[in-house]
Design a protein around this motif. Sequence first.
Motif: not given
Length: 226
Positions: A30, A40, A100, A115, A119
Amino acid sequence: MKLAADLVAFSKRLGHDFARPELLLRAVTHSSLSSPTRPDNQRLEFLGDRVLGLVMAEALLKADRAASEGQLAPRFNALVRREACADVAREIGLGDVLKLGRSEMMSGGRRKEALLADAMEAVIAAVYRDAGFEIARDVVLRLWGARIDQVKPDARDAKTALQEWAQARGLQPPLYVEIAREGPDHAPVFTIAARLETGEEARATAGAKRQAEQAAASALLKTLGN
């Protein structure tokens, strides 16, 4: 590069053995933990969204050769929207392996729908870049599985359906009002009211604001139908 044990296990759940494991590591990183030496997953997310879209478009055309574009579009949206991506991510335990930053971890980032969805798209792109489109398509079709066959012929989400109901009657678009927010910051619970200018209202509670809005819209549609 050698993957950590948790990512090796995730790779098996995903059903793809990476020739370039650094792609998987990037896909689960992230922006809260990124650095000049640790990129990221945002660029992969951008690509994965397009790969997923093409796979779903092909699958829907194949599944219903007589459907019009107007019929296919809401089905497509139902399969690629954030909620669907996050559901698949949960099923394969993607949240458990996300990398994270401390603040995101403390705020419950591993469970956040947006999130997880982002991902998931990044992981799809990682497979695509690692092994090409055909392998990525196979992975997506397997993970989405019955969702494709079971998508409703009229797959509009509740908020879209409610807005169209209002517009057809010359009304303003529905309003979504946050009535309450409870629980800790890392696991909030929202109560949302869906309201029409004519006074009709329905409320719903969920762990994400978008989910609560959809549930409230669905409840109001049922009331209107009755």
